[in-house]
Scaffold this active site. Structure first.
Site: not given
Ligand code: 2RA
Length: 329
Positions: A10, A126, A234
């Protein structure tokens, strides 16, 4: 050290492999694990090919450490199986984060809470990780009363299919319906599922995880989390009300002294944190540091980090490094 990576194929799992390589983590045997359909595929680590194996095969090789990024249900089922053979698990899913007996750790903030018998350790969300890295010096020096955060989250937080969706839409194609609406040229105030209280799971993660990591349930947090058509990381607009007054110069110095935090704050020179700049880096970047003149003892700032690195893989590897430093693995 024998190390298993569960979810090795992933986006986060493959980033974990890169971080382990970069930081030269002392691995003697790498055991990549993925779903049955991926068993037998090859992954590259330190220039060598490694074959992805099944969970049973991985457990039979008796890893001392397992880094998980395979989703919550898999972690709930498998982490105890690895723990049962004396293997430390650092899990990137939300499965164990709010479990009362499990530690939720950002090493620079609360690494000290870890004990030798903590075999299943939760890696925070996160968007929470990058925020608490900046909240830590504020809470230590001024005491935090309340946090209001709005996030602008990269599609990499959703995974490989979302990245493909954005690129397909940008090329004029139709996406595969990863999101309920188009993401290119759009923003979605919807990350994860909506709860009965009107907030999404992602927003509640920020509310709940922040207090657990900071070790203070009196900190009031409210969040709005938004998906934006960005890849590198982010971004967060954070408003912090504190118990004591401050001056911006001292706060900037205190941010600079926080390991893992870099201040980029020179707006007159168009210098401030941006995901395009943060991509591929491990630091958390903070800027637009300024007083909120609408109420006393309150600060605004802008926080950006690569959500796949410090927001996931790097933080997990740092927890593993902490365990190694203690001599527990
Ligand atoms: C997201 N924080 O960005 C969540 C999970 N990685 O989608």
């Amino acid at each position: 050290m024998r190390v298993a990576i569960v979810g090795a194929t992933g986006l986060v799992g493959s980033t974990m492999l890169r971080i382990l390589e970069e930081r030269n983590f002392p691995i003697t045997e790498l055991i990549p694990v993925a779903s049955e359909r991926s068993v037998g595929t090859k992954i590259n680590y330190k220039g060598k090919e490694h074959t992805v194996v099944s969970v049973d095969e991985a457990i039979s090789r008796k890893p001392q450490l397992a880094l998980f990024s395979a989703g919550g249900s898999i972690s709930l089922e498998l982490a105890p199986r690895f723990e049962a053979i004396g293997c430390y698990v650092v899990d990137n899913s939300s499965a164990w984060r709010m479990h009362p007996d499990k530690k939720l750790v950002v090493p620079e903030v609360n690494g000290h809470v870890l004990k030798q018998n903590d075999y299943i350790i939760a890696n925070p969300n996160c968007s929470t990780i990058q925020m608490v890295m900046v909240l830590q010096p504020l809470h230590k020096n001024y005491g935090i009363k309340r946090v209001v955060v709005s996030t602008y989250q990269s599609v990499t937080g959703t995974g490989q299919k979302a990245v493909k969706e954005l690129l397909d839409e940008r090329a004029g194609g139709k996406g595969d319906g990863v999101y309920p609406h188009p993401i290119d040229m759009n923003v979605l105030p919807h990350i994860d599922v909506f709860q009965d209280n009107g907030y999404t799971k992602e927003e509640m993660k920020m509310v709940l995880e922040t207090c657990k990591i900071m070790g203070d349930d009196n900190i009031k947090v409210t969040a709005t989390t938004v998906r934006v058509p960005v890849m590198g990381g982010h971004s967060e607009s954070v408003n912090v009300e504190m118990n004591k007054d401050f001056d911006e110069t001292t706060v900037k110095q205190q941010f600079s002294e926080m390991p893992g935090v870099t201040v980029i704050d020179n707006p007159s020179n168009n210098e401030y944190p941006m995901p395009l700049f943060a991509a591929g880096k491990d630091d958390v970047f903070v800027g637009r540091i300024r007083r909120d003149y609408s109420q006393p003892n309150t600060l605004n700032c802008w926080i950006v980090a690569d959500n796949l690195r410090k927001g996931a893989a790097t933080n997990a590897v740092q927890i593993a490094e902490y365990l190694h430093l203690q001599g527990w693995i």
